[in-house]
Motif scaffolding. Sequence first.
Motif, PDB file in Angstrom:
ATOM      1  N   VAL B  89      -6.209  12.609  14.035  1.00 25.65           N
ATOM      2  CA  VAL B  89      -5.593  12.958  12.744  1.00 25.65           C
ATOM      3  C   VAL B  89      -4.398  12.059  12.454  1.00 25.65           C
ATOM      4  N   GLY B  90      -3.630  11.757  13.491  1.00 27.65           N
ATOM      5  CA  GLY B  90      -2.475  10.899  13.275  1.00 27.65           C
ATOM      6  C   GLY B  90      -2.873   9.551  12.713  1.00 27.65           C
ATOM      7  N   HIS B  91      -3.867   8.929  13.308  1.00 25.30           N
ATOM      8  CA  HIS B  91      -4.265   7.609  12.833  1.00 25.30           C
ATOM      9  C   HIS B  91      -4.978   7.692  11.497  1.00 25.30           C
ATOM     10  N   ALA B  92      -5.737   8.778  11.311  1.00 24.40           N
ATOM     11  CA  ALA B  92      -6.387   8.945  10.006  1.00 24.40           C
ATOM     12  C   ALA B  92      -5.340   9.069   8.907  1.00 24.40           C
ATOM     13  N   ALA B  93      -4.280   9.830   9.185  1.00 21.04           N
ATOM     14  CA  ALA B  93      -3.237  10.015   8.169  1.00 21.04           C
ATOM     15  C   ALA B  93      -2.539   8.691   7.874  1.00 21.04           C
ATOM     16  N   LEU B  94      -2.302   7.902   8.916  1.00 22.11           N
ATOM     17  CA  LEU B  94      -1.645   6.609   8.691  1.00 22.11           C
ATOM     18  C   LEU B  94      -2.545   5.666   7.901  1.00 22.11           C
ATOM     19  N   PHE B  95      -3.832   5.699   8.232  1.00 22.80           N
ATOM     20  CA  PHE B  95      -4.773   4.863   7.493  1.00 22.80           C
ATOM     21  C   PHE B  95      -4.808   5.285   6.031  1.00 22.80           C
ATOM     22  N   TYR B  96      -4.734   6.587   5.825  1.00 24.99           N
ATOM     23  CA  TYR B  96      -4.715   7.138   4.477  1.00 24.99           C
ATOM     24  C   TYR B  96      -3.482   6.657   3.721  1.00 24.99           C
ATOM     25  N   ALA B  97      -2.382   6.505   4.470  1.00 27.28           N
ATOM     26  CA  ALA B  97      -1.105   6.246   3.811  1.00 27.28           C
ATOM     27  C   ALA B  97      -0.830   4.774   3.569  1.00 27.28           C
ATOM     28  N   PHE B  98      -1.492   3.883   4.340  1.00 27.94           N
ATOM     29  CA  PHE B  98      -0.924   2.540   4.445  1.00 27.94           C
ATOM     30  C   PHE B  98      -0.931   1.752   3.143  1.00 27.94           C
ATOM     31  N   SER B  99      -1.875   2.065   2.237  1.00 28.14           N
ATOM     32  CA  SER B  99      -2.006   1.162   1.094  1.00 28.14           C
ATOM     33  C   SER B  99      -0.880   1.305   0.074  1.00 28.14           C
ATOM     34  N   ASP B 100      -0.396   2.520  -0.147  1.00 33.68           N
ATOM     35  CA  ASP B 100       0.545   2.627  -1.263  1.00 33.68           C
ATOM     36  C   ASP B 100       1.764   3.505  -0.990  1.00 33.68           C
ATOM     37  N   THR B 101       2.025   3.816   0.265  1.00 31.08           N
ATOM     38  CA  THR B 101       3.224   4.613   0.525  1.00 31.08           C
ATOM     39  C   THR B 101       4.459   3.710   0.444  1.00 31.08           C
TER      40      THR B 101
END
Lengths: 472, 465
Positions: B89-101
Amino acid sequence: MGTRWLLWLLFLGGIPLGFWVEEPLLRSAVHITSAIALYTSFYAKERYELYAILYLLSMGGVFLFVHGESLIWIFAGWELVSVAAWGLIVWGRGLRARALEVGLITFLINRLGDVFWLAALFGEGHYPEGFLIGGAIKAGLFPFSFWLVQAMYAPAPVSALLHSALLVSLGVYWLLRYPGWGEGLPTEVMRDVGWVSGLLAAIGAIGSRRPKVTLAWTTAAHLALILSEWPDEAMMRTLLLRHSYLKAALFLLIGVAQKTGYFSPIVGSLAIAATFLLGMGGIGSSTGAMIAEGITAVALGRMFRHVGFGRPEYTIRYLVLIGAVCLLGSFYFMEGLMGSMRIMNAWVGLAIGFGYIFPWRYAWSWRFDKDVAEAFYGLYESWIRLSFFIDRLDFYISKIVDFISYAFLLLASWVARLELFLIRVGWPYIAYNSRRALAWLVQYEQPLLYRQALRWGFLVALMGGFLWRYLH
Amino acid sequence: MEVFALNALWLGPVVAGGVSLFLSRRMLLGWLVLHGFIQVLLWIYLYEEGEGLGPVWSFLWFSFGSKPFFYAIGLHPVNVWLLLLTIVVGHAALFYAFSDTPRIRSFFALVFILLGFVQGVFLARDVLLFFIFYEASLVPAFLLIYGWGGAFRRAAAVKFAIFTLGGSVLLMIGILWGYVGRVSGVWEEWRAMPLPAGAWLLMTVGLAVKLPLIPLHSWLGEAHVEADTPVSMLLASLLLKLGGFGLLSWVWMDGKEWAFFLRIWGGVSLLYAAAVATAQTDLKRVIAFTSIGHMALVAIGAGSGSMIGIQGAYHQLFTHGIVSAGLFAWIGLVEKQMGGRSLSFLRGIFAGRSRWQLPAVLLFFAAMGVPGTNLFVSELLVIWGVGVGAGWFWAMLPALSLLLTGVYFLRVYRELAQPMGAVQGVDSGIFFSPREAVVWFLIGWVLVGGVYPQPWLELLSYVGP
């Protein structure tokens, strides 16, 4: 064409697979689903892949229920058929407002049954009545039949699937598959409740005007009557299988009639006669059950009258054909007309005739399921209303917590202000004045008053001392 | 190597967090993939090494008077899958976030550090070490809520911090009380005899803040709603698990004595959360209260008075972690596409868009505990455990969860699928993005865990008193 081939694949795979399966209900499930898959491939105009997946899911549910090795898998099977039913109802005719409502009711009432069923399943045999309640809801027995009636919104093949071996039958079938679970059940009570429920459902069938709704009611009636046969397992098994095959066939037939407006006398008559011969010739170990079955027969007869209405000239042909098939069948399959008390084919013939002749438009129409449905929906709405109230409560709890923390912050801010006051004003003031006072004390030139006070003080202390010494 | 792997499991993310402060956005993606790969490899290595039952590593850290404190970390049947959950979940959340956070470097750093501390909580085999990691995880979580998210995120973060710190005080007093009569706080000794009643109560209430049970839940609704989507994913799927894991591992060990209390508290919490979730009009709030209901099942499982129930509660920690992360990710997707997440605003978005509703239906049904999804297995285990430990009447309480979750998820689905008139668009196709891949990745876990739960159940069968 689309993905129609998926359904054909299901049909071609399912038929041989079914013969390989030993468990009767599972075999009937596989066969019926395969047949319905073929039917659906011609009946439906789109969404073939959806049908294929959900049919497979239903079949998988029955498989798990029958062959599940632990309680979890058995319950998974039990539940999976409800889920597939929800999908078929909601998506079967596309997403429509009514479909969503019906799906909601169907799924929720089944889940309500699951609460009881699970308590029984995991209660280690202390609560067999839970199975009965959960099963009655699943089977749509009266007074829980309203969801079955409302689920008639689904297209004909879907109804055929739900009403045969794939959903409602499980509500009775658990007694046959796991007879140990039903051990503590009160047999007499079940019998009486069964026939009363069957009778009321049969009256509901008479009162309904649409063919599919009539069929739904008769399903409720038949399953109740089958349940009342407990603990005669062999009889229940036979009746359940007949019910599965025939109810599926009847729904498919209604589907054809709905598309074309009528069906041909020969096919129709054979279907009707076979229905009564196989599906009903045999229930009734009590008078109440026989009466219930008779009324169901009348309702079915009336239903076929409606279906054949497109061609009034067929009526006589229907009657003749049905009578002949019933008569022959009763001799060949059912040990003669009067061979057994359980055989009611003569009745059935009469009932069908009666169903044709009686002026039904003047008959009363009982829709007591509407009250139950409204009660259930009312329960749902009350929960929603209650939930708004509790949500308000939650809001206030949150606000109270906020208030406490803000009060704390307010207090802290006042303390901070006090601190600031002390730092800015208080401490400098005190420091300045105490410094001044000290300086004033130690300076050489002091005011006269002060020196006099000192002197007087010294004098008083001295005199006091002498006095104290003197007194002691 | 084992020692290295065990330590790297929690130190790795902390170091990675430090490194990610110096990387560009594109390099961060590579760093994320590399780090995830290494973590998974380490996890697999440790899992294979002890077949999920070991290894453990400890040394005397310091001693105070006659009480020794150990730096003890290790694998155990109960934490193996939670460690993997953190990685996934941690890496999934980071992958989710990386483009536009925005402020991506500090975001990555904080999330990595949070992951490290969460791993530490799961790894710790000494109660004091557990508490230290538990407290430490608060700091990055607070900063993540404070720094990224909706308009009221700061108030939400402060509330989160106040609540959690209050709970921590109780937890700390409880732990110190628990030391009375014990020489050390290592796993075996801590669990060998029952806690004193006062210590039990303090620790339970302290952890119930994080779990959360009502009326200590008030922080959750705001924190989950105001936080950014990836942070909500982490909060729901990891932070709540710290409370549940603490309750099951460090508080709950002596079965039946206090089971009644926890069962009732969990039951009330479940009904309450279901009711509040039914009334919500904000999708994110619905999911937030779903989490409360599902975590109440963990409390009920802990109070079931039978081993099956406790195993079910452990299983629920993992499964709910996956499902809630998936739900939040999906809502983030919808919010991004539609520009809002209120139900009245989103009414009818499913009509004519099968691409949109398929993940939603799968996730909704997973949260409803439908067979074929992983949550089904854990809910059934909890219900079973309550039936075995407390009788059939009590088993109806967690079973009600099936009905009530059904009520509000089908209600939400009905709103979203309501046909709204003529213009019900075709699939726009914009919906597909790396974020959707995250949703499907999590759905994959849901389905695999539901269809083949054996690896989970096999390890849980080792959970003993």
